[in-house]
Design a protein around this motif. Structure first.
Motif, PDB file in Angstrom:
ATOM      1  N   GLN A 293      -6.409  -8.715  -3.828  1.00  0.00           N
ATOM      2  CA  GLN A 293      -7.519  -7.888  -3.340  1.00  0.00           C
ATOM      3  C   GLN A 293      -7.129  -7.139  -2.067  1.00  0.00           C
ATOM      4  OE1 GLN A 293     -10.645 -10.765  -2.895  1.00  0.00           O
ATOM      5  NE2 GLN A 293     -10.995 -10.984  -5.096  1.00  0.00           N
ATOM      6  N   THR A 294      -6.387  -7.820  -1.190  1.00  0.00           N
ATOM      7  CA  THR A 294      -5.953  -7.179   0.056  1.00  0.00           C
ATOM      8  C   THR A 294      -5.019  -6.007  -0.224  1.00  0.00           C
ATOM      9  OG1 THR A 294      -6.156  -9.253   1.284  1.00  0.00           O
ATOM     10  CG2 THR A 294      -4.772  -7.547   2.252  1.00  0.00           C
ATOM     11  N   MET A 295      -4.090  -6.200  -1.145  1.00  0.00           N
ATOM     12  CA  MET A 295      -3.153  -5.125  -1.488  1.00  0.00           C
ATOM     13  C   MET A 295      -3.879  -3.922  -2.084  1.00  0.00           C
ATOM     14  SD  MET A 295      -0.153  -7.508  -3.141  1.00  0.00           S
ATOM     15  CE  MET A 295       0.961  -6.178  -3.588  1.00  0.00           C
ATOM     16  N   LEU A 296      -4.785  -4.196  -3.017  1.00  0.00           N
ATOM     17  CA  LEU A 296      -5.529  -3.104  -3.647  1.00  0.00           C
ATOM     18  C   LEU A 296      -6.469  -2.419  -2.663  1.00  0.00           C
ATOM     19  CD1 LEU A 296      -6.465  -4.696  -7.088  1.00  0.00           C
ATOM     20  CD2 LEU A 296      -4.890  -2.788  -6.698  1.00  0.00           C
ATOM     21  N   GLY A 297      -7.142  -3.213  -1.844  1.00  0.00           N
ATOM     22  CA  GLY A 297      -8.081  -2.641  -0.882  1.00  0.00           C
ATOM     23  C   GLY A 297      -7.397  -1.746   0.124  1.00  0.00           C
ATOM     24  N   ASP A 298      -6.238  -2.177   0.619  1.00  0.00           N
ATOM     25  CA  ASP A 298      -5.518  -1.353   1.591  1.00  0.00           C
ATOM     26  C   ASP A 298      -5.023  -0.063   0.947  1.00  0.00           C
ATOM     27  OD1 ASP A 298      -4.284  -0.920   4.223  1.00  0.00           O
ATOM     28  OD2 ASP A 298      -2.400  -1.125   3.127  1.00  0.00           O
ATOM     29  N   ALA A 299      -4.502  -0.143  -0.275  1.00  0.00           N
ATOM     30  CA  ALA A 299      -4.030   1.066  -0.954  1.00  0.00           C
ATOM     31  C   ALA A 299      -5.175   2.043  -1.196  1.00  0.00           C
ATOM     32  CB  ALA A 299      -3.354   0.701  -2.269  1.00  0.00           C
ATOM     33  N   ALA A 300      -6.336   1.516  -1.600  1.00  0.00           N
ATOM     34  CA  ALA A 300      -7.503   2.377  -1.811  1.00  0.00           C
ATOM     35  C   ALA A 300      -7.940   3.042  -0.518  1.00  0.00           C
ATOM     36  CB  ALA A 300      -8.648   1.561  -2.409  1.00  0.00           C
ATOM     37  N   LEU A 301      -7.899   2.284   0.582  1.00  0.00           N
ATOM     38  CA  LEU A 301      -8.243   2.824   1.896  1.00  0.00           C
ATOM     39  C   LEU A 301      -7.313   3.961   2.276  1.00  0.00           C
ATOM     40  CD1 LEU A 301      -9.533   2.756   4.759  1.00  0.00           C
ATOM     41  CD2 LEU A 301      -7.965   0.882   5.300  1.00  0.00           C
ATOM     42  N   GLN A 302      -6.016   3.753   2.090  1.00  0.00           N
ATOM     43  CA  GLN A 302      -5.038   4.777   2.460  1.00  0.00           C
ATOM     44  C   GLN A 302      -5.225   6.047   1.626  1.00  0.00           C
ATOM     45  OE1 GLN A 302      -3.100   4.343   5.135  1.00  0.00           O
ATOM     46  NE2 GLN A 302      -4.037   2.318   5.337  1.00  0.00           N
ATOM     47  N   LEU A 338       1.360   8.023  -1.392  1.00  0.00           N
ATOM     48  CA  LEU A 338       1.884   8.062  -2.749  1.00  0.00           C
ATOM     49  C   LEU A 338       2.871   6.921  -2.973  1.00  0.00           C
ATOM     50  CD1 LEU A 338       2.230   9.518  -5.495  1.00  0.00           C
ATOM     51  CD2 LEU A 338       4.021  10.908  -4.415  1.00  0.00           C
ATOM     52  N   HIS A 339       3.800   6.765  -2.055  1.00  0.00           N
ATOM     53  CA  HIS A 339       4.800   5.710  -2.183  1.00  0.00           C
ATOM     54  C   HIS A 339       4.147   4.335  -2.160  1.00  0.00           C
ATOM     55  CE1 HIS A 339       8.179   3.070  -1.088  1.00  0.00           C
ATOM     56  NE2 HIS A 339       8.931   3.971  -1.678  1.00  0.00           N
ATOM     57  N   GLN A 340       3.203   4.117  -1.238  1.00  0.00           N
ATOM     58  CA  GLN A 340       2.562   2.812  -1.117  1.00  0.00           C
ATOM     59  C   GLN A 340       1.780   2.459  -2.373  1.00  0.00           C
ATOM     60  OE1 GLN A 340      -0.390   2.464   1.963  1.00  0.00           O
ATOM     61  NE2 GLN A 340      -0.945   0.385   1.411  1.00  0.00           N
ATOM     62  N   ALA A 341       0.989   3.402  -2.881  1.00  0.00           N
ATOM     63  CA  ALA A 341       0.138   3.116  -4.041  1.00  0.00           C
ATOM     64  C   ALA A 341       0.972   2.730  -5.251  1.00  0.00           C
ATOM     65  CB  ALA A 341      -0.734   4.328  -4.351  1.00  0.00           C
ATOM     66  N   ILE A 342       2.070   3.456  -5.472  1.00  0.00           N
ATOM     67  CA  ILE A 342       2.909   3.156  -6.630  1.00  0.00           C
ATOM     68  C   ILE A 342       3.646   1.840  -6.433  1.00  0.00           C
ATOM     69  CG2 ILE A 342       4.824   3.990  -8.058  1.00  0.00           C
ATOM     70  CD1 ILE A 342       3.979   6.858  -7.164  1.00  0.00           C
ATOM     71  N   ASP A 343       4.113   1.598  -5.216  1.00  0.00           N
ATOM     72  CA  ASP A 343       4.818   0.352  -4.929  1.00  0.00           C
ATOM     73  C   ASP A 343       3.896  -0.852  -5.144  1.00  0.00           C
ATOM     74  OD1 ASP A 343       7.368  -0.827  -3.783  1.00  0.00           O
ATOM     75  OD2 ASP A 343       5.899  -1.651  -2.385  1.00  0.00           O
ATOM     76  N   VAL A 344       2.664  -0.753  -4.684  1.00  0.00           N
ATOM     77  CA  VAL A 344       1.690  -1.833  -4.897  1.00  0.00           C
ATOM     78  C   VAL A 344       1.438  -2.036  -6.383  1.00  0.00           C
ATOM     79  CG1 VAL A 344      -0.769  -2.384  -4.647  1.00  0.00           C
ATOM     80  CG2 VAL A 344       0.554  -1.679  -2.654  1.00  0.00           C
TER      81      VAL A 344
END
Length: 400
Positions: A293-302, A338-344
């Motif tokens: 949830q933390t990984m997804l939430g941070d990516a969504a925030l970014q 872009l890089h973070q979202a795909i990496d997650v």
């Protein structure tokens, strides 16, 4: 600014989304839909483009009187994001780089005769285009005004070009080119922009440069100019206005990259959330795990932060502002997003994400260029630093 989309723009956005869902996304799962460079195959592309035209979703960024959709920059931001939910999306709507930026530039500064000859065929999808700027070391990269070595010299009624360029996107598939060359040693007015056709003699493609990621149609090429002759009528703007032309083009072009990358970022999270919602581990779905949830939430925030920066820059461009600070901010942030979202998404999909069973590995290789194209992130941060030193607290001023 008002963050609500006008109803007519939201209608187009919804139609683009539906078209991507029903017509383009299924092609990603068909190996026959790919060419040898991991892009949509030309024959398949032409079929999809015909459907986009029939649906009234073609060249949305161009004026209606030229066959486009007449969208402003805010409208482009909303619709381009939807287009690039698919790895194939933007080119299907005639909204992919470099054609997109070239069309915007020609529409803004070309003469009526130049628009008819050089712009209209690109809008109609009859030809592809390319912009020719970057040079091998020690030539121009992020500093074209100071380092460009390719020269155009006046001989009679013609400009004769000698030099070398590289990493020219789309060159192998292009018919219409915008070329930047040095016409004097003036530090601000030393560059000029020219138009030329692929069939003109005096230039050649030396090689198509292999890259780590999937390629745009026409690749990234090294070009040699050994006497290309360009008539006066094919000077874009005026002699000495080349740097101005690049600034006009790149302001919007950099932002359209951000618009498209946000769509790709959202797609990565779509793939991730679908998987973690059904994948079980140790008695519960991965989506129930706090770490996930933390990984997804941070990516969504970014992603949302990148969207807000992009939309603010789009709004300022629509107000007639150059939005140089805002475009640079968006370019830096969205490239990282872009890089973070795909990496997650890859991490949460595990080996499945690293495989070719999803488009994530394609997207991951593609994403690395985001921090380089249209100005490296470090250069944009230097631009922001310069504005800060000049403006002080006014760097963050509110518009009134």
């Amino acid at each position: 600014m008002d963050f609500a989309l006008p109803p007519e723009i939201d209608d187009v956005r919804r139609r683009v989304r539906a078209f991507v869902d029903t017509t383009i996304l299924p092609l990603e799962r068909d190996p026959a839909a790919y060419d040898e460079h991991e892009n949509i195959a030309p024959a398949v592309l032409e079929e999809v483009r015909a459907k986009a035209k029939a649906a009234g979703l073609w060249s949305l960024q161009m004026p209606k009187e030229r066959g486009g959709g007449g969208l402003n920059t805010v409208g482009m931001a909303a619709c381009y994001e939807e287009m690039n939910r698919s790895i194939f999306g933007p080119v299907c709507f005639n909204s992919a780089a470099p054609d997109d930026g070239n069309m915007v530039l020609l529409n803004k500064v070309g003469t009526e005769a130049q628009k008819e000859r050089w712009l209209q065929p690109i809008i109609d999808g009859k030809v592809r285009s390319s912009i020719v700027m970057t040079e091998p070391d020690p030539g121009s990269g992020s500093d074209p005004a100071g380092m460009m070595l390719t020269r155009a010299e006046k001989r009679g009624d013609r400009w004769v070009v000698h030099g070398r360029k590289w990493f020219i996107t789309g060159a192998e598939a292009a018919s219409h080119f915008i070329l930047l060359a040095r016409t004097s040693d003036d530090p601000r007015k030393g560059l000029s922009a020219f138009l030329y056709h692929k069939d003109q003699p005096g230039w050649r493609i030396e090689r198509r440069i292999p890259i780590m990621g999937p390629e745009e149609h026409g690749g990234h090429c090294e070009l040699v100019f050994d006497g290309l002759e360009i008539p006066e009528d094919d000077v874009l703007m005026k002699i000495g206005d080349g740097l101005k032309a690049t600034q006009i083009r790149l302001g919007t072009a950099r932002l359209t990259h951000c618009m498209r990358w946000l769509g790709l970022s959202k797609r990565a999270l779509e793939i991730a959330t679908e998987y973690v919602s059904r994948r079980q581990a140790f008695g519960k779905a991965l989506a129930k795990r706090e770490s996930v949830q933390t990984m997804l939430g941070d990516a969504a925030l970014q992603i949302e932060m990148g969207r807000l920066l992009t939309m603010k820059a789009a709004w300022k461009l629509d107000q007639g502002d150059f939005a140089r600070k805002e475009v640079s901010m968006a370019k830096v942030v969205v490239a990282d997003v872009l890089h973070q979202a795909i990496d997650v998404a890859i991490q949460l999909n595990g080996a499945r994400g690293y495989s070719k069973d999803t488009p994530l590995e394609w997207m991951y290789r593609y994403a690395r260029q985001a921090k380089l194209v249209d100005g490296a992130s470090e250069v944009h941060k230097m631009v922001l630093s310069r504005f800060l030193m000049e403006e002080g607290q006014d760097f963050w001023r509110w518009g009134v």
